[in-house]
Enzyme design. Structure first.
Site, PDB file in Angstrom:
ATOM      1  N   LEU A  41       0.818  -1.214   0.000  1.00  0.00           N
ATOM      2  CA  LEU A  41       0.000   0.000   0.000  1.00  0.00           C
ATOM      3  C   LEU A  41       0.855   1.270   0.000  1.00  0.00           C
ATOM      4  CD1 LEU A  41      -2.885   1.074   0.083  1.00  0.00           C
ATOM      5  CD2 LEU A  41      -2.773   1.024   2.587  1.00  0.00           C
ATOM      6  N   ALA A  42       1.767   1.363   0.920  1.00  0.00           N
ATOM      7  CA  ALA A  42       2.565   2.589   1.022  1.00  0.00           C
ATOM      8  C   ALA A  42       3.836   2.302   1.813  1.00  0.00           C
ATOM      9  CB  ALA A  42       1.751   3.704   1.669  1.00  0.00           C
ATOM     10  N   GLU A  43       4.682   3.276   1.845  1.00  0.00           N
ATOM     11  CA  GLU A  43       5.933   3.154   2.589  1.00  0.00           C
ATOM     12  C   GLU A  43       6.258   4.501   3.213  1.00  0.00           C
ATOM     13  OE1 GLU A  43      10.590   1.761   1.917  1.00  0.00           O
ATOM     14  OE2 GLU A  43       9.193   1.883   0.243  1.00  0.00           O
ATOM     15  N   PHE A  46      10.199   4.575   8.085  1.00  0.00           N
ATOM     16  CA  PHE A  46      10.684   3.349   8.713  1.00  0.00           C
ATOM     17  C   PHE A  46       9.702   2.189   8.533  1.00  0.00           C
ATOM     18  CE2 PHE A  46      12.631   6.827  10.962  1.00  0.00           C
ATOM     19  CZ  PHE A  46      13.940   6.431  11.090  1.00  0.00           C
ATOM     20  N   ALA A  47       8.658   2.436   7.827  1.00  0.00           N
ATOM     21  CA  ALA A  47       7.591   1.432   7.821  1.00  0.00           C
ATOM     22  C   ALA A  47       7.126   1.144   6.405  1.00  0.00           C
ATOM     23  CB  ALA A  47       6.412   1.902   8.661  1.00  0.00           C
ATOM     24  N   GLN A  48       6.584  -0.024   6.283  1.00  0.00           N
ATOM     25  CA  GLN A  48       5.920  -0.445   5.051  1.00  0.00           C
ATOM     26  C   GLN A  48       4.478  -0.816   5.407  1.00  0.00           C
ATOM     27  OE1 GLN A  48       8.284  -3.738   3.735  1.00  0.00           O
ATOM     28  NE2 GLN A  48       9.912  -2.461   2.870  1.00  0.00           N
ATOM     29  N   LYS A  70     -13.067 -11.293  11.470  1.00  0.00           N
ATOM     30  CA  LYS A  70     -13.684 -12.462  10.854  1.00  0.00           C
ATOM     31  C   LYS A  70     -12.795 -12.927   9.715  1.00  0.00           C
ATOM     32  CE  LYS A  70     -18.373 -10.892  11.922  1.00  0.00           C
ATOM     33  NZ  LYS A  70     -19.679 -10.494  11.379  1.00  0.00           N
ATOM     34  N   ASP A 181       0.942  15.050  17.875  1.00  0.00           N
ATOM     35  CA  ASP A 181       1.240  15.092  16.441  1.00  0.00           C
ATOM     36  C   ASP A 181      -0.047  15.126  15.627  1.00  0.00           C
ATOM     37  OD1 ASP A 181       2.903  15.289  14.300  1.00  0.00           O
ATOM     38  OD2 ASP A 181       3.271  13.141  14.115  1.00  0.00           O
TER      39      ASP A 181
END
EC number: 2.7.11.1
Length: 1108
Positions: A41-43, A46-48, A70, A181
C-alpha cells in the site's frame, strides 16, 4: 520468508539498508493472527504498509478483541524495521497506546502486534502491527481531491467533530494522554467516510514543568523528534517559558488543523516559529461563519490558559451541529466564555496602543519621558503580562542547573523583549491571542530597574563555571586582564598572527550567544546545553519585577533561547568569529602600537637608552632579511606601517626644510625594520615607490649582509644621536673615524697595527655609549633626517612612535635624497662644526681638501652609534664612515676640517679592493663650490679640533688614511681652493660613477657626501641603487669618468677642475683599472706625502692628477 519478486526498496529516507518487500500471497503471522499479504500500500520513513487478509487465529484462546476479526476481513499490516532497542521501545509505546484506545470511537483500531529480531542477518528488530484498515486513505488525500472547490463548512465541522471526539478519548483517560502530532496527514478516512485519528507513536502523558537546563534540553529534543513544526504550540517552542506541556498543546494543534481545513495552509506557513511564539497570523478573505473563525482564535491563543479544553471545543462544534455533546464535562468549566477572552483581548490591545503611543512620544522627545509617563509605561508592561508566569529555578535544581548549563545574558533578553514590544504594538488589529506579554512586563522591570538586575545573582554561577563543561569545539573568550598578560608575552615574539584572545579582547563571556549543538540530524537536546557560554549575570527578567506570580520566589529564571531547537545547528558558532580576522587584527595592531609607545616613552624618560645588543642583533637580522629584497630606501609608503602616528607619504625633503619639519620626523622609520618584517609576514609589503629615491638593486655592492647591517646601524645611530650631547656626539664621531681607520688597518695590515687597536678601543667605547643611548645628535643630521628634524622633535616622536630601531635606516633614507641646499641650511651646522674642529686637529689636511669634514664627521657618529649596537666592528667602521658622510652634508663649511673625510677615503680604498671603492667615494658634488670657500677658511678647521680629535691625532691614524688620501692631494687647512676643488670634483665625480638613474645618483652623491668613507653611503645606497658597472675596474672607470661627465646627475652643484685636469683624470681612471697598481701607488705615495714638500698630503686621487 520466501521472496518471489526479488525487488527491494529502501526502508527509510535516512539511508538505512534496502529491505525487501512482502510479495502478494506471502503469509505472515502477527501474534495470534495469520494473515496473507494482498498488496503493497505505502511506505514511510521506517515502515511499510500492506493490505492483508485475515486467515485464521493461531490460538483461539488468545483472541481477546472486543470486535474480533472475521475470516476474510481485510486489515492493515504495518511493518516497521527498527535499528535498536530505542526504536523498539517507541513501537512498544505506540502499541500500548492503541491498546488503551481499543474500541474508542474515531480511533484507528488495534488488532495485534508482534516483534522479532531480523532474520536476514542485519542487526535490529522487525515489528509487525495489525490494525484497522481505512480504505479511503488519509485526510490529506481527501483534501487533495478538493483543492479547487475547497471543503464546505459542513465537511469541516464533521471532520472537526470526529477528530475532537478522538482526542477527547485520549484526554479523558484516567491518565491523560496527549497526541502531540495532530495534523492532516494523521487523520484517516474509513470506508464510511468517518475520520479517525492514527499514528500514536508521538503520544505521551502530560509533561510537568521543566525548570533545569538539562530537562529543557531533553524535552526539546523529544519535542523535535515527535512533533511537526507547523503544529507546535508556543510553549513547545519556548520551553523557557516554563509552561506545562499538556492537553492545551493538542488544542493549539487542533486550531492549526482547523485553520488548514479552512484555508488549506497553516497560519504560520510563511512566518515561522517567532510568529508562533507570539501567535501572529492573519485570516484570508473567506466566507466561513464567525463561529469557526472564533474557534480558531481561541484555540490559537498564545496564553494556554485562554485556550479552551477539549470539552469546550466539542461543545462549540456540537452547538454548530446542533447536537448534544457526546462526552461529559470532565473539567466542570462549562462552555467557553468568549466574553472573557474578548475582555482580556480588548484590555491588552488598549495597553498595547498606549504603549505604542508612549514609545512614539519617547522617540520624538529624544528618548525622554516624564517620570509619570515612564511609570505608566512600566505599569503597562505589567498590565500586559498575559502569559502565565515564567517560573524561576527551583532552589534544589537551580544551583545544579546553572552550574552545568549557562544562560544567555540580560542584554539579549532585553532585546527580545523589545522585539515583543514592537510585536505587541502591531497586534492591536489582530484577533489572535495577545502577544507575548510576559517578556514585555519583564522588560519594563529589567530595562527600568538596572540596579535590580545587578543585585540579582545566579545562585550557582562561579568564576570557575566559565571553564567547566567546555566541549572540545567550544570557544573560550578570555578576560581583558588575561589578554593583557598574553599580549605582554606575545609582544616579545611579535607574532603577526592574531590569536583568539586578540580577536575578541573586549568580549565578556556573558555577551556571547549560546552555542548550539546537535547529537543527530534531528535531535536538539542532550548535553548540548552544557556547552553554552556562561553569562556573568544570568537573570530572568521576571525576577526584576514585583509581579504577584513571581513575588516571594528567590529562585532565578534562566533566559530562554531564541532558537527552540538549539541542537539542530551543528555549524552554529558565535557571531563574533566572522569579524575577528579584520577588526581584531587592528585591535592587535593597536595594542602592539600602544606597547611600542609605552616602551618608547620609557626609553625617552630613561635618556632614550637603546635595547640590549641581543635585541638589537635580532632587529638587525630582521633588517638584513628585509634588505636582501629590493625595496625603497626607508621612505616607504606610510600606509604600510600601522604603529606610526606621524607618518606621511611625502618625499624626502632638503635638509633646510626638514630641520623644522616635525611632521616628517622619523617617527615611522625608526621602526621600519621590525614593521617591515612583520608586515611582510602578514602580507603587507612596504611600498617601493619611494618618492625621492628610486629603488635600484646594487649589482656591484659590498656584501649585502654588511650593507644591511650598516643600514641598520645607521638607523640606530641617528636615533641615538637625537638624545646625546654635543660632546658625546663629538666623541662618537672620533670613535667612528677610529673605527673606519681600524677597518682600513685590518684590510691594510701594513699600517693598521697600533691604529686598529686604538680604533677597537674607541669602537667598544662607542658601542657602550650607543647602548647607553648617548650617541650625540648632530643638528646636521636634520638635513639628512627629514623625519627627525631636531632632538626636541625626536623626543616627542618617541612618545608617539614605535621603538626607534631603525635609526641607521633613517639616516640612510635621508642621505639618499638630493640636498643641495640642505648642506648649508642644516640647522645643526654649528654643532657639527664643533665636532669637526675636533677632528681637524687630527685630520686637518685631509678633511679640508676633501670638504668631507662635517658631513663625514656627523655620519661617522651616527654610523658609529649604529655600528656600536651591532656586533661586528667592521660594520661599525663602515657605518662610521657612512654616518660621517651624512653629517658632512649638514655643514659643508667644515668639511675640510674633519677627520671623516680622510676616513671616508680609507673606506673607499677598502671598498675599491672589494670592487666598491670607486662607487663609494663620490665626494660632495655640491660641496665642490661651497666647500672651496669653506675649506679655504683654515680657521674653521682649527675650530673643529676637539679633545677627542686631539687624542686621535696622537695616534697618527694618517698612515692608514695616507694610503687612501695621499693620492687625493689632501692639503693642510691652508690649501688653496684650487686643490680643494680638485679634490672635491673627483670625489663627487666618483660619486657619480654609479650609473644610477638621476635621482638615484643624486641620492648617492648625498649619501656619499654625508658619509666620510663614502662606503657607508654607497652601501646604504647600494641597497637601493644598482651599480650598473659589471666589475671593480669598471666601477673605477665609471666613477671617475662619470664623476666629470655626469655631474648633472647630481642635484648638488659640483666644483670641477679645468677641462685638462678632467681629461687627465679620466685617463688616469682608465689606467687605474688595476686596483692593485693603484693601491701600490697609494702606499708608495703615502710615505712621501706624509713628509712631502709643501706639507701636503697626497690623496688617492692624486695619482690621476699627478700628470697635469
Amino acid at each position: 520468508m520466501s521472496i518471489t519478486n526479488g525487488t527491494s526498496r529502501s526502508v527509510s529516507a535516512m539511508g538505512h539498508p534496502a529491505v525487501e518487500r512482502y510479495t502478494p500471497g506471502h503469509i505472515v503471522c502477527v501474534g495470534t493472527h495469520k494473515v496473507e499479504v494482498v498488496n503493497y500500500l505505502a511506505e514511510g520513513g521506517f515502515a511499510q504498509i500492506y493490505v492483508v487478509k485475515f486467515l485464521e487465529y493461531l490460538n483461539e484462546f488468545d483472541n481477546t478483541a472486543s470486535v474480533p476479526l472475521k475470516i476474510g476481513d481485510v486489515a492493515c499490516l504495518k511493518r516497521v524495521l527498527v535499528q535498536d532497542e530505542n526504536g523498539l521501545n517507541e513501537m512498544r509505546n505506540e502499541v500500548e497506546v492503541m491498546k488503551k484506545l481499543k474500541g474508542a470511537p474515531n480511533i484507528v483500531q488495534y488488532f495485534d502486534s508482534n516483534a522479532s529480531r531480523r532474520r536476514d542477518g542485519v542487526q535490529g528488530f522487525e515489528v509487525l502491527l495489525l490494525m484497522e484498515l481505512c480504505p479511503n486513505k488519509s485526510l490529506l488525500d481527501y483534501m487533495n481531491q478538493r483543492l479547487s472547490t475547497k471543503l464546505t463548512e459542513a465537511e469541516i465541522v464533521k471532520i472537526m467533530y470526529d477528530v475532537a471526539l478522538s482526542i477527547s478519548q485520549m484526554h479523558y483517560l484516567p491518565v491523560s494522554l496527549i497526541h502531540r502530532d495532530i495534523k492532516i496527514e494523521n487523520v484517516l478516512v474509513d470506508a464510511k467516510n468517518n475520520f479517525k485519528l492514527a499514528d500514536f507513536g508521538s503520544t505521551s502523558t502530560c509533561f510537568p514543568i521543566v525548570t533545569t537546563h538539562q530537562d529543557i534540553a531533553l524535552l526539546t529534543q523529544n519535542i523535535y523528534v515527535h512533533t511537526t513544526p507547523q503544529y507546535r504550540s508556543p510553549e513547545m517552542i519556548d520551553l523557557y517559558r516554563c509552561l506545562p506541556i499538556n492537553e492545551k498543546s493538542d488544542i493549539w494543534a487542533l486550531g492549526v488543523f482547523l485553520y488548514k481545513l479552512l484555508f488549506f495552509t497553516t497560519p504560520f506557513e510563511m512566518t515561522g516559529q517567532f510568529a508562533i511564539l507570539h501567535s501572529k497570523y492573519e485570516f484570508p478573505v473567506n466566507k466561513y461563519s464567525s463561529k469557526l473563525i472564533n474557534l480558531i482564535i481561541i484555540m490559537l491563543a498564545e496564553n494556554p490558559n485562554l485556550r479552551p479544553n477539549i470539552y469546550q471545543v466539542l461543545y462549540h462544534l456540537c452547538e454548530i451541529l446542533n447536537v448534544e455533546v457526546p462526552i461529559e464535562d470532565k473539567y466542570a468549566e462549562g462552555a467557553y466564555n468568549f466574553s472573557k477572552y474578548t475582555q482580556f483581548q480588548n484590555k491588552l490591545q488598549n495597553v498595547q496602543l498606549q504603549m505604542y503611543q508612549l514609545q512614539q512620544k519617547k522617540i520624538m522627545q529624544n528618548n525622554k519621558l516624564s517620570d509619570s509617563e515612564e511609570n505608566l509605561l512600566n505599569d503597562m508592561f505589567l498590565s500586559s503580562f498575559e502569559i502565565s508566569s515564567k517560573l524561576p529555578m527551583n532552589a534544589s535544581d537551580g544551583h545544579a542547573a546553572v552550574s552545568r548549563i549557562p544562560s544567555q545574558n540580560v542584554g539579549q533578553e532585553l532585546e527580545e523583549e523589545k522585539e515583543s514590544q514592537s510585536d505587541q504594538r502591531k497586534s492591536t488589529l489582530s484577533e489572535d491571542k495577545s502577544s507575548r506579554t510576559t517578556s514585555n512586563a519583564n522588560s519594563s522591570g529589567t530595562a527600568n530597574n538596572p540596579q535590580e538586575i545587578n543585585t540579582i545573582q545566579s545562585p550557582g554561577i562561579e568564576d570557575k563555571s566559565i571553564f567547566e563543561n567546555k566541549t572540545p569545539g567550544e570557544l573560550y573568550y578570555p578576560s581583558v586582564s588575561e589578554l593583557d598578560t598574553y599580549l605582554d608575552k606575545e609582544l616579545v615574539k611579535q607574532s603577526s598572527d592574531p590569536t583568539i584572545s586578540e580577536q575578541s579582547p573586549r568580549l565578556n563571556t556573558q555577551s556571547l550567544p549560546q552555542r548550539q549543538k546537535s547529537t543527530s540530524s534531528y535531535s536538539s537536546g542532550g548535553r548540548s546545553m552544557k556547552s553554552t557560554s556562561y553569562g556573568a549575570a544570568t537573570i530572568g527578567s521576571d525576577e526584576a519585577l514585583a509581579n504577584e506570580k513571581t513575588a516571594g520566589i528567590n529562585k532565578m529564571k534562566q533566559h530562554k533561547s531564541n532558537n527552540p531547537f538549539p541542537k539542530m545547528n551543528v555549524a552554529y558558532h558565535s557571531t563574533n568569529e566572522l569579524s575577528n580576522d579584520a577588526s581584531n587584527f587592528f585591535l592587535e595592531e593597536q595594542q602592539q602600537g600602544q606597547r611600542y609607545q609605552q616602551a618608547q616613552n620609557q626609553t625617552g624618560t630613561q635618556g632614550n637608552t637603546f635595547p640590549d645588543e641581543s635585541q638589537y642583533q635580532s632587529r638587525v637580522e630582521q633588517q638584513q632579511q628585509q634588505q636582501d629584497q629590493p625595496k625603497g630606501p626607508a621612505n616607504y609608503s606610510q600606509r604600510n606601517f600601522y604603529t606610526g602616528r606621524d607618518r606621511s607619504n611625502k618625499p624626502m625633503q632638503l635638509g633646510g626644510t626638514i630641520a623644522g619639519d616635525s611632521g616628517n620626523r622619523r617617527v615611522n622609520f625608526q621602526n621600519i625594520s621590525q614593521n617591515y618584517a612583520t608586515n611582510s609576514q602578514s602580507g603587507y609589503l612596504p611600498s617601493q615607490n619611494s618618492p625621492a629615491i628610486p629603488m635600484v638593486r646594487p649589482v656591484i655592492s659590498m656584501n649585502q649582509q654588511q650593507a644591511q647591517q650598516i643600514q641598520a646601524q645607521q638607523l640606530q645611530a641617528q636615533q641615538m644621536q637625537a638624545k646625546q650631547q654635543m660632546q658625546a656626539k663629538q666623541q662618537m664621531q672620533v670613535q667612528q673615524q677610529l673605527q673606519v681607520q681600524q677597518q682600513m688597518q685590518i684590510q691594510n695590515a701594513n699600517n693598521n697595527g697600533t691604529y686598529v687597536s686604538d680604533r677597537t678601543n674607541h669602537t667598544t667605547e662607542d658601542m657602550r655609549n650607543a647602548q647607553g643611548g648617548e650617541p650625540p645628535i648632530l643638528a646636521g643630521n636634520s638635513a639628512n633626517e627629514p623625519m627627525h628634524s631636531s632632538s626636541k622633535n625626536e623626543a616627542l616622536l618617541i612618545e608617539l612612535s614605535p621603538l626607534k630601531e631603525d635609526a641607521g635606516k633613517q639616516s640612510f633614507q635621508d642621505t639618499n635624497e638630493p640636498q643641495t641646499g640642505g648642506i648649508e641650511d642644516a640647522g645643526g651646522s654649528g654643532t657639527i662644526k664643533g665636532s669637526n674642529n675636533n677632528r681637524n686637529g687630527v685630520l686637518n689636511l685631509s678633511l679640508n681638501e676633501m670638504d668631507l669634514s662635517r658631513d663625514d664627521t656627523g655620519a661617522a657618529v651616527s654610523s658609529f652609534s649604529s655600528s656600536s649596537s651591532s656586533a661586528s666592528i667592521q660594520q661599525a667602521k663602515l657605518s662610521g664612515r657612512k654616518g660621517s658622510s651624512k653629517r658632512n652634508n649638514y655643514s659643508t663649511d667644515e668639511l675640510g676640517d674633519s677627520m671623516v673625510s680622510s676616513e671616508s677615503i680609507d673606506i673607499d680604498l677598502d671598498d675599491a679592493r672589494r670592487g666598491k671603492t670607486a662607487e663609494r667615494r663620490p665626494l660632495h658634488n655640491e660641496r665642490g663650490h661651497k666647500d672651496q670657500a669653506r675649506s679655504s677658511d683654515a680657521s674653521k678647521s682649527n675650530q673643529f679640533k676637539s679633545k677627542d680629535f686631539s687624542s686621535v691625532s696622537t695616534r697618527q691614524p694618517r698612515q692608514s688614511l695616507d694610503l687612501n688620501f695621499q693620492e687625493v692631494n689632501l692639503s693642510s687647512p691652508t690649501l688653496t681652493q684650487e686643490h680643494r676643488n680638485k679634490n672635491d670634483s673627483p670625489a663627487p665625480n666618483s660619486h657619480h660613477s654609479y650609473r644610477v638613474s638621476p635621482h638615484a645618483s643624486t641620492a648617492i652623491t648625498e649619501n656619499k657626501r654625508h658619509s666620510t668613507g663614502h662606503e657607508l653611503s654607497t652601501r646604504s645606497n647600494g641597497k637601493h641603487e644598482t651599480h650598473r658597472t659589471g666589475s671593480k675596474q669598471r666601477h673605477d672607470l665609471e666613477r671617475y669618468r662619470h664623476s666629470k661627465d655626469k655631474d648633472s646627475n647630481s642635484s648638488i652643484t659640483i666644483s670641477t677642475s679645468t677641462p685638462s685636469e678632467m681629461r687627465k683624470s679620466f685617463a688616469r681612471a682608465r689606467q687605474s683599472l688595476d686596483l692593485e697598481r693603484v693601491r701600490r701607488e697609494a702606499m708608495a705615495s703615502s710615505a712621501s706625502s706624509s713628509g712631502g714638500s709643501n706639507g701636503k698630503r697626497r690623496s688617492f686621487f692624486s695619482v690621476f692628477r699627478s700628470e697635469k
